[in-house]
Design an enzyme around this catalytic site. Structure first.
Site, PDB file in Angstrom:
ATOM      1  N   ASP A  87       0.878  -1.152   0.112  1.00  0.00           N
ATOM      2  CA  ASP A  87       0.087   0.113   0.081  1.00  0.00           C
ATOM      3  C   ASP A  87       0.764   1.135  -0.013  1.00  0.00           C
ATOM      4  OD1 ASP A  87      -2.670   1.280   0.337  1.00  0.00           O
ATOM      5  OD2 ASP A  87      -1.529   2.177   2.094  1.00  0.00           O
ATOM      6  N   GLU A 109      -1.706  -1.331  -5.882  1.00  0.00           N
ATOM      7  CA  GLU A 109      -3.026  -0.629  -6.351  1.00  0.00           C
ATOM      8  C   GLU A 109      -2.477   0.338  -7.548  1.00  0.00           C
ATOM      9  OE1 GLU A 109      -4.382   1.986  -2.950  1.00  0.00           O
ATOM     10  OE2 GLU A 109      -2.207   2.029  -2.261  1.00  0.00           O
ATOM     11  N   CYS A 125     -13.766  -4.815   4.228  1.00  0.00           N
ATOM     12  CA  CYS A 125     -13.579  -5.548   5.308  1.00  0.00           C
ATOM     13  C   CYS A 125     -13.240  -7.170   5.251  1.00  0.00           C
ATOM     14  CB  CYS A 125     -14.688  -5.043   6.458  1.00  0.00           C
ATOM     15  SG  CYS A 125     -14.435  -6.227   7.885  1.00  0.00           S
ATOM     16  N   CYS A 168     -15.028  -9.191   6.626  1.00  0.00           N
ATOM     17  CA  CYS A 168     -16.350  -9.898   6.467  1.00  0.00           C
ATOM     18  C   CYS A 168     -17.055  -9.815   5.177  1.00  0.00           C
ATOM     19  CB  CYS A 168     -17.167  -9.422   7.707  1.00  0.00           C
ATOM     20  SG  CYS A 168     -17.784  -7.612   7.252  1.00  0.00           S
ATOM     21  N   CYS A 196     -14.759  -1.699  10.978  1.00  0.00           N
ATOM     22  CA  CYS A 196     -15.881  -2.060  10.309  1.00  0.00           C
ATOM     23  C   CYS A 196     -17.151  -1.615  11.045  1.00  0.00           C
ATOM     24  CB  CYS A 196     -15.818  -3.565   9.891  1.00  0.00           C
ATOM     25  SG  CYS A 196     -17.375  -4.078   8.931  1.00  0.00           S
ATOM     26  N   CYS A 228     -19.257  -5.531  11.266  1.00  0.00           N
ATOM     27  CA  CYS A 228     -18.623  -6.772  12.185  1.00  0.00           C
ATOM     28  C   CYS A 228     -17.695  -6.178  13.436  1.00  0.00           C
ATOM     29  CB  CYS A 228     -18.001  -7.685  11.690  1.00  0.00           C
ATOM     30  SG  CYS A 228     -16.359  -7.434  10.675  1.00  0.00           S
ATOM     31  N   ASP A 288      -3.501   1.339   6.814  1.00  0.00           N
ATOM     32  CA  ASP A 288      -2.403   0.932   5.752  1.00  0.00           C
ATOM     33  C   ASP A 288      -2.209  -0.658   5.887  1.00  0.00           C
ATOM     34  OD1 ASP A 288      -2.294   3.711   5.283  1.00  0.00           O
ATOM     35  OD2 ASP A 288      -0.712   3.901   6.459  1.00  0.00           O
TER      36      ASP A 288
HETATM   37 ZN    ZN Z   1     -16.624  -6.313   8.602  1.00  0.00          ZN
END
Ligand code: ZN
Length: 406
Positions: A190, A275, A328, A330, A346, A349, A356
């Protein structure tokens, strides 16, 4: 592959005078060609670099007798450069029309004295021996170091930055495709503003070089000093020269840090996922612009690509739409995360991590997330070869495809 090695020159006063004259010649030629191009175009003609060059050759020694003292490459190459500038300009208009890019390439402009002073020497006129370079009509000049690559020398461009002269030698090097011998499997990188880079495996922040910060403080001070001076006075000139040297130093510190980072990445990992920062798009945001250009991220991608090609590693550029910092574990995309949020939390969750590290980890997982997981590090058939001119493997996913995946 073509490599360029830029080496500082140690010039005597006479040699420096020649280089100034040769760069001035290149500028004069380019500006003549551009104005003639515009004149012919406005008169309804179809100007071409080849025709212009012929026209120039017919008049140049008569009009500028001193040109015979400067090697002809310096007053021949600018026509090729002008042709390229126009080609890039027109190609860019086409590309933007079909939405291939948002980056804008401007109409060719006249060259100004002191900005990008340079001149070209073709390979058949050049000689390199250890730390010596033979420039036609000038003779041997000293280089700070020997050429680092072995191969056929294609061309040289002699240029000036602040008060130093450099030669950039382009060399054709045979790079045999080889199996990657790197030990570590995969790393997400990143690129950031708070840190130069953050790695996923192992989790590590890489800081930007400290001297850069000090130099930037000094830069601000010198800029203020310049503003106080009376324009074009002796003191103003002096401060201006100091500023030029400091700029060159900042660029060198930055390039050095990036070279170290990209070399380490290319020699450590089989697969490096970065990225697509869309540097051009982001620099339109002025507050971010300074920080991003300071970190030289465009340079990062370019260096990493060619170094990975040598070590056999694979560089994967995540799709522009991949929400690396907002996705995330999740599976929920955290839409309200802003650049100022240093911690990822998040709302669905409750998962929490450093922003980073979280982004780097998502990047490392990217090939798996888009269904292109292959441990051997070679691009699979599933990866369309986007941007083949840069040698990058671009995973071709669209936003909708990503939404399906998550
Ligand atoms: Zn999450």
């Amino acid at each position: 592959m073509i490599f360029a090695h830029k080496i500082a020159l140690d010039l005597t006063q006479d040699q420096e005078r020649y280089c100034r004259q040769a760069a001035g010649t290149a500028r004069l030629t380019y500006n003549w060609a551009l104005s003639e191009w515009q004149r012919q175009y406005h008169e309804g003609g179809k100007p071409s670099a080849v025709a212009l060059k012929k026209q120039w050759n017919g008049i140049k020694y008569e009009r500028y007798p001193w040109l015979s003292g400067i090697h002809r490459d310096a007053h021949a190459q600018p026509f090729t450069n002008l042709q390229k500038a126009f080609a890039a300009f027109f190609q860019n208009i086409k590309d933007r029309k079909v939405g291939k890019t948002r980056r804008k390439v401007g109409y060719p402009t006249f060259k100004k004295k002191g900005q990008h002073d340079s001149f070209y020497i073709a390979n058949d006129k050049l000689q390199v021996q250890g730390k010596r370079l033979r420039i036609p009509q000038l003779g041997w000049v000293r280089m700070r170091e020997a050429l680092r690559f072995t191969g056929k020398i294609m061309a040289a461009v002699v240029s000036r930055t602040a008060d130093r002269w450099f030669v950039s030698l382009t060399v054709q090097v045979d790079v045999a495709p080889r199996a990657c011998e790197n030990q570590a499997e995969r790393c997400g990188v990143d690129l950031g503003i708070a840190h130069l880079a953050t790695l996923s495996h192992p989790r590590e922040h890489i800081e930007g070089p400290k001297p850069l910060k000090a130099a930037l403080v000094k830069l601000r001070r010198l800029n203020r000093e310049l503003a106080r001076r009376i324009k074009f006075s002796t003191h103003w000139q002096k401060t201006k020269r100091k500023l030029g040297r400091l700029h060159a130093r900042i660029v060198a510190i930055r390039a050095d840090a990036l070279h170290k980072l990209t070399a380490r990445l290319a020699q450590t990992y089989r697969v490096i996922v970065i990225e697509d920062l869309y540097v051009a798009g982001m620099t339109q945001n002025r507050r971010l612009a300074r920080a991003i250009s300071d970190m030289g991220l465009g340079m990062f991608r370019q260096q990493l690509t060619y170094k990975a090609a040598i070590s056999g590693a694979t560089v994967i550029v995540a799709d522009r739409w991949f929400p690396s910092s907002r996705l995330c574990v999740c599976g929920v995309v955290h839409d309200t995360l802003t650049l100022a949020d240093r911690v990822f939390h998040c709302p669905a969750c409750g998962y929490t991590d450093d922003r980073d590290f979280h982004a780097a980890q998502n990047l490392a997982a990217y090939p798996r997330l888009v269904g292109n997981d292959n441990a051997c590090g070679q691009p699979s058939a599933g990866f369309p070869d986007g941007e083949s001119e840069t040698g990058l493997v671009e995973a071709g996913t669209t936003e909708s495809a990503l939404l399906r995946t998550f």
